[in-house]
Design a protein around this motif. Sequence first.
Motif, PDB file in Angstrom:
ATOM      1  N   UNK A 273       1.005  -1.051  -0.076  1.00 38.50           N
ATOM      2  CA  UNK A 273      -0.035   0.033  -0.166  1.00 38.50           C
ATOM      3  C   UNK A 273       0.883   1.131  -0.133  1.00 38.50           C
ATOM      4  N   UNK A 274       0.658   2.250  -0.836  1.00 39.52           N
ATOM      5  CA  UNK A 274       1.717   3.331  -1.027  1.00 39.52           C
ATOM      6  C   UNK A 274       1.136   4.478  -0.941  1.00 39.52           C
ATOM      7  N   UNK A 275       2.068   5.549  -0.300  1.00 39.03           N
ATOM      8  CA  UNK A 275       1.715   6.756  -0.188  1.00 39.03           C
ATOM      9  C   UNK A 275       3.021   7.431  -0.513  1.00 39.03           C
ATOM     10  N   UNK A 276       3.007   8.774  -0.977  1.00 36.83           N
ATOM     11  CA  UNK A 276       4.135   9.404  -1.454  1.00 36.83           C
ATOM     12  C   UNK A 276       4.118  10.868  -0.767  1.00 36.83           C
ATOM     13  N   UNK A 277       5.111  11.250  -0.068  1.00 34.70           N
ATOM     14  CA  UNK A 277       5.059  12.640   0.538  1.00 34.70           C
ATOM     15  C   UNK A 277       6.253  13.551  -0.008  1.00 34.70           C
ATOM     16  N   UNK A 278       5.815  14.600  -0.177  1.00 33.60           N
ATOM     17  CA  UNK A 278       7.017  15.763  -0.758  1.00 33.60           C
ATOM     18  C   UNK A 278       7.571  16.482   0.510  1.00 33.60           C
ATOM     19  N   UNK A 279       8.801  16.589   0.707  1.00 37.94           N
ATOM     20  CA  UNK A 279       9.511  17.074   1.490  1.00 37.94           C
ATOM     21  C   UNK A 279      10.632  18.092   1.233  1.00 37.94           C
ATOM     22  N   UNK A 280      10.938  19.200   1.959  1.00 40.72           N
ATOM     23  CA  UNK A 280      12.098  20.148   1.355  1.00 40.72           C
ATOM     24  C   UNK A 280      13.380  19.415   1.663  1.00 40.72           C
ATOM     25  N   UNK A 281      14.288  19.909   1.138  1.00 43.38           N
ATOM     26  CA  UNK A 281      15.842  19.414   1.557  1.00 43.38           C
ATOM     27  C   UNK A 281      16.322  20.240   2.556  1.00 43.38           C
ATOM     28  N   UNK A 282      15.618  21.248   2.980  1.00 39.73           N
ATOM     29  CA  UNK A 282      16.157  22.246   4.126  1.00 39.73           C
ATOM     30  C   UNK A 282      14.763  22.305   4.819  1.00 39.73           C
ATOM     31  N   UNK A 283      14.822  22.556   6.192  1.00 37.13           N
ATOM     32  CA  UNK A 283      13.623  22.973   6.705  1.00 37.13           C
ATOM     33  C   UNK A 283      12.926  24.067   6.279  1.00 37.13           C
ATOM     34  N   UNK A 284      11.765  23.943   5.714  1.00 30.79           N
ATOM     35  CA  UNK A 284      10.674  24.673   5.393  1.00 30.79           C
ATOM     36  C   UNK A 284      11.143  25.425   4.247  1.00 30.79           C
ATOM     37  N   UNK A 285      12.299  25.102   3.250  1.00 28.80           N
ATOM     38  CA  UNK A 285      12.739  25.754   2.036  1.00 28.80           C
ATOM     39  C   UNK A 285      13.475  24.763   1.257  1.00 28.80           C
ATOM     40  N   UNK A 286      13.862  25.117   0.239  1.00 22.69           N
ATOM     41  CA  UNK A 286      14.911  24.284  -0.763  1.00 22.69           C
ATOM     42  C   UNK A 286      14.248  23.207  -1.456  1.00 22.69           C
ATOM     43  N   UNK A 287      14.936  22.807  -2.345  1.00 21.07           N
ATOM     44  CA  UNK A 287      14.685  21.696  -3.384  1.00 21.07           C
ATOM     45  C   UNK A 287      13.629  20.629  -2.683  1.00 21.07           C
ATOM     46  N   UNK A 288      12.518  20.358  -3.422  1.00 19.11           N
ATOM     47  CA  UNK A 288      11.512  19.423  -2.919  1.00 19.11           C
ATOM     48  C   UNK A 288      12.005  18.055  -3.447  1.00 19.11           C
ATOM     49  N   UNK A 289      12.153  17.061  -2.214  1.00 17.89           N
ATOM     50  CA  UNK A 289      12.408  15.512  -2.463  1.00 17.89           C
ATOM     51  C   UNK A 289      11.192  14.789  -2.240  1.00 17.89           C
ATOM     52  N   UNK A 290      10.969  13.649  -2.607  1.00 20.53           N
ATOM     53  CA  UNK A 290       9.967  12.587  -2.444  1.00 20.53           C
ATOM     54  C   UNK A 290      10.391  11.689  -1.608  1.00 20.53           C
ATOM     55  N   UNK A 291       9.319  11.071  -0.683  1.00 23.49           N
ATOM     56  CA  UNK A 291       9.752   9.809   0.313  1.00 23.49           C
ATOM     57  C   UNK A 291       8.333   9.188  -0.208  1.00 23.49           C
ATOM     58  N   UNK A 292       8.859   7.846  -0.554  1.00 16.73           N
ATOM     59  CA  UNK A 292       7.775   6.745  -1.001  1.00 16.73           C
ATOM     60  C   UNK A 292       7.455   5.889   0.324  1.00 16.73           C
ATOM     61  N   UNK A 293       6.313   5.929   0.655  1.00 16.33           N
ATOM     62  CA  UNK A 293       6.058   4.907   1.875  1.00 16.33           C
ATOM     63  C   UNK A 293       5.187   3.748   1.419  1.00 16.33           C
ATOM     64  N   UNK A 294       5.753   2.587   1.745  1.00 15.64           N
ATOM     65  CA  UNK A 294       5.391   1.477   1.213  1.00 15.64           C
ATOM     66  C   UNK A 294       4.940   0.378   2.500  1.00 15.64           C
ATOM     67  N   UNK A 295       3.548   0.390   2.771  1.00 14.24           N
ATOM     68  CA  UNK A 295       3.462  -0.343   3.843  1.00 14.24           C
ATOM     69  C   UNK A 295       2.942  -1.972   3.625  1.00 14.24           C
TER      70      UNK A 295
END
Length: 230
Positions: free
Chosen positions: A200-222
């Motif tokens: 079961x998959x969810x994807x989150x977008x997070x910043x490379x620096x706290x509250x700013x910077x390039x957006x990276x992806x985290x795939x969460x697979x349960x």
Amino acid sequence: MNSWVRLDTATIPNGGEMTLSQRGKEFSIRLTGKRGELMNSRVFNSEKELAKLGCAYIKDADNAHVLVGGLGMGYTLAETLKVVNQSAQVSVAELVPEVVTWNQGALGECAKRPLDDPRARVIVGDVKLLLSTNKPTFDAILLDVDNGPKGLTHGDNNWIYSEQGLKDIYQVLRPKGMLAVWSAGPDYLFSVRLKDAGFDVDTREVSSQKRKGTQHSIFLARKNTPSSYL
């Protein structure tokens, strides 16, 4: 401004070279001839988010076992140790021996020396060996071994993101276990492969620096859990 000083170099198995450089209190690990800078000690928020998201559901679990794929500058390992409790074990697999040595030296100060934590165990070698045993071993697997679902620094990493690799990873997770994968950006086809492997998959977008910077992806697979639970 201080100039960069090269501290050491390391050969990546099956090709490529990494260099560790320092400028004042800042460290940089670069890949020669391909991408340039792989990681910088000033940019680590998404690595911490990988640990927070991947281990959230086991933060109170006793005797949890977490696998961190890729030591890097130690930020994911350090955050994992913060999230899990004192009975947990955290294994970290690192392909390049010199990276472990760097973290045992001055570089280790950046993440506050997580390798000194007695719950941490370092395994020098290809994380694939731990992901293909077909034995349910880990409650969470956190992978930050490359640029994401396409191997860049080490071609053999492509297996991890393949249909067969994901099926093998599914088998080494304990019931309701979580696979969390860091990526430089989104990848729809990787999400499809995760679902095809039974996650079961969810994807989150997070910043490379706290509250700013390039957006990276985290795939969460349960494993075997309704997606609404993620």
